[in-house]
Design an enzyme around this catalytic site. Structure first.
Site, PDB file in Angstrom:
ATOM      1  N   LEU A 186     -49.163   8.058   0.783  1.00  0.00           N
ATOM      2  CA  LEU A 186     -48.210   7.033   1.214  1.00  0.00           C
ATOM      3  C   LEU A 186     -47.957   7.243   2.695  1.00  0.00           C
ATOM      4  O   LEU A 186     -47.299   8.194   3.097  1.00  0.00           O
ATOM      5  CB  LEU A 186     -46.899   7.155   0.432  1.00  0.00           C
ATOM      6  CG  LEU A 186     -46.992   7.128  -1.097  1.00  0.00           C
ATOM      7  CD1 LEU A 186     -45.600   7.235  -1.707  1.00  0.00           C
ATOM      8  CD2 LEU A 186     -47.701   5.868  -1.582  1.00  0.00           C
ATOM      9  N   LEU A 197     -50.206   6.467   6.522  1.00  0.00           N
ATOM     10  CA  LEU A 197     -51.426   6.988   7.130  1.00  0.00           C
ATOM     11  C   LEU A 197     -51.211   7.196   8.625  1.00  0.00           C
ATOM     12  O   LEU A 197     -51.969   6.723   9.469  1.00  0.00           O
ATOM     13  CB  LEU A 197     -52.606   6.033   6.879  1.00  0.00           C
ATOM     14  CG  LEU A 197     -54.016   6.654   6.937  1.00  0.00           C
ATOM     15  CD1 LEU A 197     -54.133   7.806   5.958  1.00  0.00           C
ATOM     16  CD2 LEU A 197     -55.069   5.599   6.642  1.00  0.00           C
ATOM     17  N   THR A 256     -53.141  11.069   7.926  1.00  0.00           N
ATOM     18  CA  THR A 256     -54.525  11.149   8.402  1.00  0.00           C
ATOM     19  C   THR A 256     -55.027  12.586   8.329  1.00  0.00           C
ATOM     20  O   THR A 256     -56.187  12.847   7.980  1.00  0.00           O
ATOM     21  CB  THR A 256     -54.622  10.625   9.850  1.00  0.00           C
ATOM     22  OG1 THR A 256     -54.186   9.260   9.873  1.00  0.00           O
ATOM     23  CG2 THR A 256     -56.050  10.708  10.367  1.00  0.00           C
ATOM     24  N   GLU A 303     -43.840  22.192   0.264  1.00  0.00           N
ATOM     25  CA  GLU A 303     -44.074  23.333   1.151  1.00  0.00           C
ATOM     26  C   GLU A 303     -44.124  22.906   2.614  1.00  0.00           C
ATOM     27  O   GLU A 303     -43.626  23.598   3.502  1.00  0.00           O
ATOM     28  CB  GLU A 303     -45.379  24.036   0.772  1.00  0.00           C
ATOM     29  CG  GLU A 303     -45.716  25.248   1.620  1.00  0.00           C
ATOM     30  CD  GLU A 303     -44.733  26.400   1.422  1.00  0.00           C
ATOM     31  OE1 GLU A 303     -44.109  26.816   2.418  1.00  0.00           O
ATOM     32  OE2 GLU A 303     -44.589  26.883   0.289  1.00  0.00           O
ATOM     33  N   GLY A 335     -44.108  23.489   8.578  1.00  0.00           N
ATOM     34  CA  GLY A 335     -45.451  22.922   8.697  1.00  0.00           C
ATOM     35  C   GLY A 335     -46.470  23.704   7.889  1.00  0.00           C
ATOM     36  O   GLY A 335     -46.406  23.769   6.667  1.00  0.00           O
ATOM     37  N   GLU A 364     -40.813  13.017  20.368  1.00  0.00           N
ATOM     38  CA  GLU A 364     -40.845  11.562  20.198  1.00  0.00           C
ATOM     39  C   GLU A 364     -40.198  10.878  21.398  1.00  0.00           C
ATOM     40  O   GLU A 364     -39.505  11.508  22.205  1.00  0.00           O
ATOM     41  CB  GLU A 364     -40.092  11.184  18.921  1.00  0.00           C
ATOM     42  CG  GLU A 364     -40.624  11.810  17.655  1.00  0.00           C
ATOM     43  CD  GLU A 364     -41.956  11.235  17.234  1.00  0.00           C
ATOM     44  OE1 GLU A 364     -42.306  10.133  17.696  1.00  0.00           O
ATOM     45  OE2 GLU A 364     -42.651  11.896  16.440  1.00  0.00           O
ATOM     46  N   ASP A 382     -33.337  18.124  12.985  1.00  0.00           N
ATOM     47  CA  ASP A 382     -34.562  18.477  12.267  1.00  0.00           C
ATOM     48  C   ASP A 382     -34.468  19.899  11.717  1.00  0.00           C
ATOM     49  O   ASP A 382     -34.738  20.144  10.536  1.00  0.00           O
ATOM     50  CB  ASP A 382     -35.765  18.352  13.205  1.00  0.00           C
ATOM     51  CG  ASP A 382     -37.063  18.779  12.562  1.00  0.00           C
ATOM     52  OD1 ASP A 382     -37.633  17.979  11.796  1.00  0.00           O
ATOM     53  OD2 ASP A 382     -37.520  19.920  12.809  1.00  0.00           O
ATOM     54  N   LYS A 409     -34.141  21.478   7.615  1.00  0.00           N
ATOM     55  CA  LYS A 409     -34.991  22.552   7.103  1.00  0.00           C
ATOM     56  C   LYS A 409     -34.178  23.735   6.609  1.00  0.00           C
ATOM     57  O   LYS A 409     -34.497  24.327   5.571  1.00  0.00           O
ATOM     58  CB  LYS A 409     -35.974  22.982   8.198  1.00  0.00           C
ATOM     59  CG  LYS A 409     -36.981  21.898   8.568  1.00  0.00           C
ATOM     60  CD  LYS A 409     -37.803  22.283   9.785  1.00  0.00           C
ATOM     61  CE  LYS A 409     -38.749  21.164  10.188  1.00  0.00           C
ATOM     62  NZ  LYS A 409     -39.491  21.478  11.422  1.00  0.00           N
ATOM     63  N   GLY A 442     -47.676  19.714  13.498  1.00  0.00           N
ATOM     64  CA  GLY A 442     -49.012  19.302  13.891  1.00  0.00           C
ATOM     65  C   GLY A 442     -49.779  18.702  12.733  1.00  0.00           C
ATOM     66  O   GLY A 442     -49.494  18.962  11.557  1.00  0.00           O
TER      67      GLY A 442
END
Length: 395
Positions: free
Chosen positions: A7, A9, A14, A123, A128, A184, A195, A199, A297
């Site tokens: 869900l 791309l 990607t 995870e 990341g 961004e 952010d 976490k 990343g």
């Protein structure tokens, strides 16, 4: 052939396709048969190397009996929440890197997964490509986890690293981070600590077994850090890092927050630079265990997603150790914690405030570190003094 869907791309979605295609042999070895991406949901069809996978119709994925796992990389909470619920109710495992969705709705979605005998794994939502959630829930299962702290945001760590190494201002480095694609166009979630806050909530949920509401967690970013403080800290053996931190307190209470800290150069965390992340977990049996690596990343995050996909397909059962109570009670303000505090103030006539303090530099401005005091006392001191900067010291 095992088939999955994605869900969204974008960057991470990607990356998932790339990891699946690049690592066909080791993935097949683990699963016993090939894995392929069958469908990718996008908002609008476009010219793309993966155009053959694209669909604008979510129902194609929802009702496709061949698709056993769905990887959610949309981000946000509106569409992602609705699509995740529907996939779980359709009997599909869901894997995500969406830290906001997990922090705000993870408890509910895990319960929905349990009822439908599937898994909801995430995870990649913290750190990341760094494996930290799986070790926390399984490898450290024999421990009582008392504290977790870490550098949880690569963008802010990159900015602070450049300020230290090059003496550049926050504004200058933020612009560079945006040019490199680390930040961004609207960097608010990163530089204001939001952010990292999401976490640390997820880590606290898993470590302590109770829902930590992100709205209760104070989140302070790095926008107020002045180059003067970076320079003073460096001259006295400290580095400034933005840390997310959660702790188990007496009486079953718990707390969490995000804020800049002075860290001694002797602490390994002080050498975590650029876009790298690190998480320290303190168990009552293991002591401190540190996890380190690229925290964001395309490929590192996608790697964690695909690892969760493999686990779903290998286990084909609900993982009972992944989950926590919806009870949000017992959360205490981090102002009750005791820390030494760094202050920089605009006067040198501070005899009362400097009593028992460690003076770092004194002149027209004075920088000092207090003895261990509560956050409440630090707030009172800041109100009393012409304070230019203050932050915790990690001991």
């Amino acid at each position: 052939m095992i088939k999955i869907a994605i869900l969204g791309l974008g960057t991470v979605g990607t990356g998932v396709v790339k990891v699946v295609e690049a690592n066909t042999v080791p993935i097949q070895h683990k699963l016993g048969q090939p894995l392929s991406v069958k469908t990718a949901l996008v908002r609008k069809l476009r010219a793309d190397p993966y155009q053959h996978l694209m669909t604008e119709n979510f129902r194609e994925i929802e009702h496709d009996g061949e698709i056993r796992v769905v990887v959610e990389t949309i981000g946000g909470v509106e569409a992602a929440y609705e699509y995740t619920r529907r996939c779980l109710m359709a009997g599909k495992h869901v894997v995500t890197a969406n830290k906001q969705l997990v922090a705000e709705h993870g408890c509910e979605l895990l319960e929905l997964a349990r009822k439908n005998h599937v898994n909801y794994l995430f995870e990649a939502s913290v750190g990341g490509g760094i494996p930290v959630l799986h070790p926390l829930t399984q490898c450290m299962a024999a421990n009582r986890v008392d504290e977790i702290y870490g550098i949880l945001n690569g963008t802010t760590n990159f900015i602070l690293t450049k300020m230290v190494k090059e003496g550049a201002s926050f504004a200058e480095v933020l612009k560079l981070a945006q040019e490199k694609g680390y930040a961004e166009a609207d960097p608010t979630a990163d530089v204001e600590g939001i952010d990292a806050g999401r976490k640390i909530c997820i880590l606290a949920d898993l470590a302590f077994g109770h829902q930590v509401d992100p709205a209760q967690v104070p989140m302070e970013g790095i926008t107020g850090i002045d180059l003067k403080d970076v320079e003073i800290a460096g001259r006295h053996g400290y580095r400034i890092k933005l840390l997310g931190r959660c702790l188990r307190l007496e009486g079953g209470r718990r707390t969490a927050y995000v804020a800049p800290h002075l860290i001694s150069e002797e602490n390994p965390m002080s050498d975590v630079n650029d876009v790298f992340n690190a998480v320290v977990v303190r168990g009552n049996a293991t002591g401190e265990v540190m996890f380190y690596g690229k925290g964001a990343g395309e490929l590192p995050t996608a790697s964690a997603c695909v690892a969760d996909v493999i686990e779903c397909l290998q286990e084909e059962r609900h993982r009972p150790e992944i989950g926590w109570s919806a009870d949000t009670g017992g959360f205490a303000s981090p102002l009750t914690l005791k820390n030494r505090w760094y202050f920089r103030v605009g006067t040198d006539t501070l005899s009362e405030a400097l009593h028992s303090a460690k003076v770092l530099e004194q002149g027209t401005e004075t920088a000092f570190i207090t003895p261990s005091i509560t956050g409440t006392d630090a707030e009172r001191l800041a109100a009393y003094l012409p304070t230019l900067a203050k932050m915790r010291v990690l001991d």
